[in-house]
Design a protein around this motif. Structure first.
Motif, short mmCIF file in Angstrom:
data_model
loop_
_atom_site.label_atom_id
_atom_site.label_comp_id
_atom_site.label_asym_id
_atom_site.label_seq_id
_atom_site.Cartn_x
_atom_site.Cartn_y
_atom_site.Cartn_z
N THR A 29 25.33 22.65 44.17
CA THR A 29 26.13 22.45 42.97
C THR A 29 27.56 22.89 43.20
OG1 THR A 29 24.19 22.82 41.58
CG2 THR A 29 26.33 22.96 40.51
N TRP A 30 28.49 22.01 42.83
CA TRP A 30 29.92 22.27 43.02
C TRP A 30 30.66 22.16 41.70
CZ3 TRP A 30 31.93 23.30 47.94
CH2 TRP A 30 31.03 23.10 49.01
N ARG A 31 31.79 22.86 41.62
CA ARG A 31 32.68 22.71 40.46
C ARG A 31 34.12 22.82 40.93
NH1 ARG A 31 31.43 28.17 38.05
NH2 ARG A 31 32.58 29.63 39.35
N LEU A 32 35.03 22.29 40.10
CA LEU A 32 36.46 22.33 40.39
C LEU A 32 37.17 22.89 39.17
CD1 LEU A 32 38.27 21.35 42.84
CD2 LEU A 32 38.95 19.48 41.33
N LEU A 33 38.05 23.88 39.40
CA LEU A 33 38.82 24.52 38.34
C LEU A 33 40.30 24.46 38.66
CD1 LEU A 33 36.66 27.77 38.00
CD2 LEU A 33 36.59 25.80 36.47
N THR A 34 41.13 24.55 37.62
CA THR A 34 42.56 24.62 37.86
C THR A 34 42.91 25.96 38.51
OG1 THR A 34 42.92 25.48 35.61
CG2 THR A 34 43.14 23.08 35.94
N PHE A 35 43.98 25.95 39.27
CA PHE A 35 44.45 27.13 40.01
C PHE A 35 45.51 27.85 39.18
CE2 PHE A 35 47.22 29.13 43.25
CZ PHE A 35 46.28 29.88 43.92
N VAL A 36 45.44 29.16 39.13
CA VAL A 36 46.45 29.95 38.41
C VAL A 36 47.65 30.12 39.34
CG1 VAL A 36 46.96 32.11 37.22
CG2 VAL A 36 44.65 31.15 37.11
N GLU A 37 48.73 29.39 39.04
CA GLU A 37 49.90 29.38 39.91
C GLU A 37 50.78 30.62 39.70
OE1 GLU A 37 50.44 27.41 42.28
OE2 GLU A 37 49.29 25.59 41.90
N LYS A 38 51.58 30.88 40.72
CA LYS A 38 52.54 32.00 40.71
C LYS A 38 51.85 33.29 40.31
CE LYS A 38 56.51 29.03 39.68
NZ LYS A 38 57.64 28.75 38.75
N ALA A 39 50.71 33.50 40.93
CA ALA A 39 49.92 34.69 40.62
C ALA A 39 49.20 35.16 41.87
CB ALA A 39 48.92 34.39 39.50
N HIS A 40 48.76 36.39 41.84
CA HIS A 40 48.02 36.96 42.96
C HIS A 40 47.05 37.99 42.43
CE1 HIS A 40 51.31 39.83 42.28
NE2 HIS A 40 50.49 40.75 42.77
N SER A 41 46.08 38.34 43.25
CA SER A 41 45.15 39.41 42.90
C SER A 41 45.27 40.53 43.93
CB SER A 41 43.71 38.89 42.85
OG SER A 41 43.32 38.42 44.13
N LEU A 42 44.70 41.67 43.61
CA LEU A 42 44.75 42.84 44.47
C LEU A 42 43.34 43.25 44.87
CD1 LEU A 42 47.27 44.92 42.31
CD2 LEU A 42 47.83 43.60 44.37
N GLU A 43 43.20 43.77 46.06
CA GLU A 43 41.93 44.33 46.50
C GLU A 43 41.88 45.84 46.22
OE1 GLU A 43 39.27 42.78 47.56
OE2 GLU A 43 40.24 40.81 47.49
N ILE A 44 43.02 46.49 46.38
CA ILE A 44 43.14 47.93 46.12
C ILE A 44 44.47 48.16 45.42
CG2 ILE A 44 43.29 50.22 47.17
CD1 ILE A 44 41.58 49.25 49.46
N LEU A 45 44.47 49.02 44.42
CA LEU A 45 45.69 49.32 43.68
C LEU A 45 46.53 50.36 44.43
CD1 LEU A 45 44.25 49.62 40.06
CD2 LEU A 45 45.07 47.59 41.25
N SER A 46 47.84 50.26 44.24
CA SER A 46 48.73 51.22 44.89
C SER A 46 49.60 51.99 43.91
CB SER A 46 49.61 50.51 45.92
OG SER A 46 50.36 49.46 45.31
N THR A 47 49.69 51.56 42.65
CA THR A 47 50.54 52.24 41.68
C THR A 47 49.84 52.31 40.31
OG1 THR A 47 51.65 50.25 40.82
CG2 THR A 47 52.58 51.26 42.81
#
Length: 379
Positions: free
Chosen positions: A117-135
């Motif tokens: 089973t597959w799906r396609l979603l819109t991409f959130v542009e001009k954004a990023h996620s973090l793996e570990i916080l620094s501040t």
């Protein structure tokens, strides 16, 4: 020589192209490091190339993909209606809900191909996620993102959402599954005992009484079910690349009825461990109080009047319990042969469990300080 990207394009372009894309697919590459689904970034042709997220849904985890997609579509439609409301609090906020892309041939938002089973979603542009916080600023935005999401879904009737993962975050059930897996592993002689495993087993035995606390509060009517995200770890919160503000929560498979405390606890568990859940420096794992305070400040500032006095009473309990619960889930999967979480080495899930249990110990040692933060925010 054929490059890995060319191989992916050749294999997955026929699948992605069956969705209602604006132009032909020109590039496909792996995206993220999810533990459950396989995720890819799809790029279409043209001067203003558009990007989408293609995912193969893990059917062992989500056997009713149709219900998962119906929940997501309901969330999308609710967000669109709220944004159109003249007095909506969303006005002035950049907050996005990734939209589903339909399959033209049948109008569905998911696709079955050779049993997958597959799906396609819109991409959130001009954004990023973090793996570990620094501040602390980043921590505050992570909490704010969860608060905005809870505020968004607060008007959605939980009963109208499908429970796509029966038992998800129901800690007593995870404890039962753990005991069953442990018994089976011992009876089949598949259990390879070592000092680390025995320490984890002892840790669970000492804290069995934790398992029913939140569910018992719900049964007494002290807490109530509401729509939740289900997996608001830090890399599922998207931050604006320009402002650093939280603008979306992604990976919406686990949207379902539940307790807000599952989300609050999971967010703090994920964000307040500076070393992350994949570290092998177990003795150095700590629960960061500064990050906890920033997260809860951001959350409470964004969620509005959604929280009751009873909700505040169980925030510390949730933070402690969800860390313990995830460790229990990792340990159970280790005993069962790694059937749920993806692993990259022998003992990977056991190591993950050790991280969560060490984090739980750190939370327990700072109970007074965490409760003081919660009381300050309550006032």
């Amino acid at each position: 020589m054929v490059s890995p990207s060319d191989t992916l394009l050749e294999a997955l372009s026929p699948i992605a192209s069956r969705f209602a894309l604006p132009a032909p697919v020109v590039e496909i590459s792996p995206l993220g490091r999810g533990n459950v689904n396989d995720t890819y970034l799809v790029v279409t042709a043209g001067k203003e190339a558009q990007r989408f997220v293609l995912q193969k849904i893990n059917q062992r985890v989500f056997p009713r993909c149709d219900l998962v997609m119906q929940n997501i579509q309901q969330l999308v439609e609710h967000g669109e209606l709220l944004a159109k409301s003249p007095n909506s609090w969303l006005h002035g906020e950049r907050w996005q809900v990734p939209k589903t892309v339909a399959v033209p041939e049948n109008g569905q938002t998911w696709l079955e191909v050779e049993g997958e089973t597959w799906r396609l979603l819109t991409f959130v542009e001009k954004a990023h996620s973090l793996e570990i916080l620094s501040t602390p600023v980043q921590a505050r935005e992570i909490g704010r993102g969860l608060g905005l999401f809870h505020r968004l879904v607060s008007a959605m009737p939980a009963a109208e959402l499908h429970d796509t993962l029966p038992g998800f975050h129901i800690t007593p059930l995870y404890l039962q599954n753990f005991k069953s897996s442990l018994t089976q592993a011992r009876s089949s002689q598949a259990l390879q005992a070592n000092q680390e495993l025995e320490a984890c087993l002892a840790f669970v035995a000492e804290r069995e009484q934790l398992a029913p606390v939140l569910e018992a509060a719900r049964e007494r009517g002290e807490l109530r079910q509401r729509p939740i995200h289900g997996d608001p770890k830090i890399n599922n919160v998207m931050l604006c690349s320009e402002s650093g503000c939280a603008i979306a929560l992604v990976d919406l498979d686990t949207v379902k009825p539940g307790l807000l405390h599952y989300d609050i606890g999971d967010c703090c568990r994920s964000a307040c461990n500076p070393l992350g859940e994949e570290t092998r420096d177990f003795s150095s794992v700590v629960f960061d109080l500064e990050r906890c305070e920033a997260i809860l400040e951001g959350y409470c500032g964004a969620v509005g009047d959604t929280l009751s006095a009873q909700d505040f009473n169980y925030i510390y309990t949730a933070i402690r319990l969800i860390s313990f619960e995830l460790g229990l889930r990792f340990l159970t999967d280790h005993l069962a042969g790694n059937t749920y979480f993806k692993v990259s080495r022998p003992g990977h899930n056991l190591d993950r469990a050790r991280v969560q249990f060490q984090l739980t110990k750190s939370i327990e040692s700072q109970q007074i300080q965490i409760e003081a933060i919660i009381e300050k925010l309550r006032r």
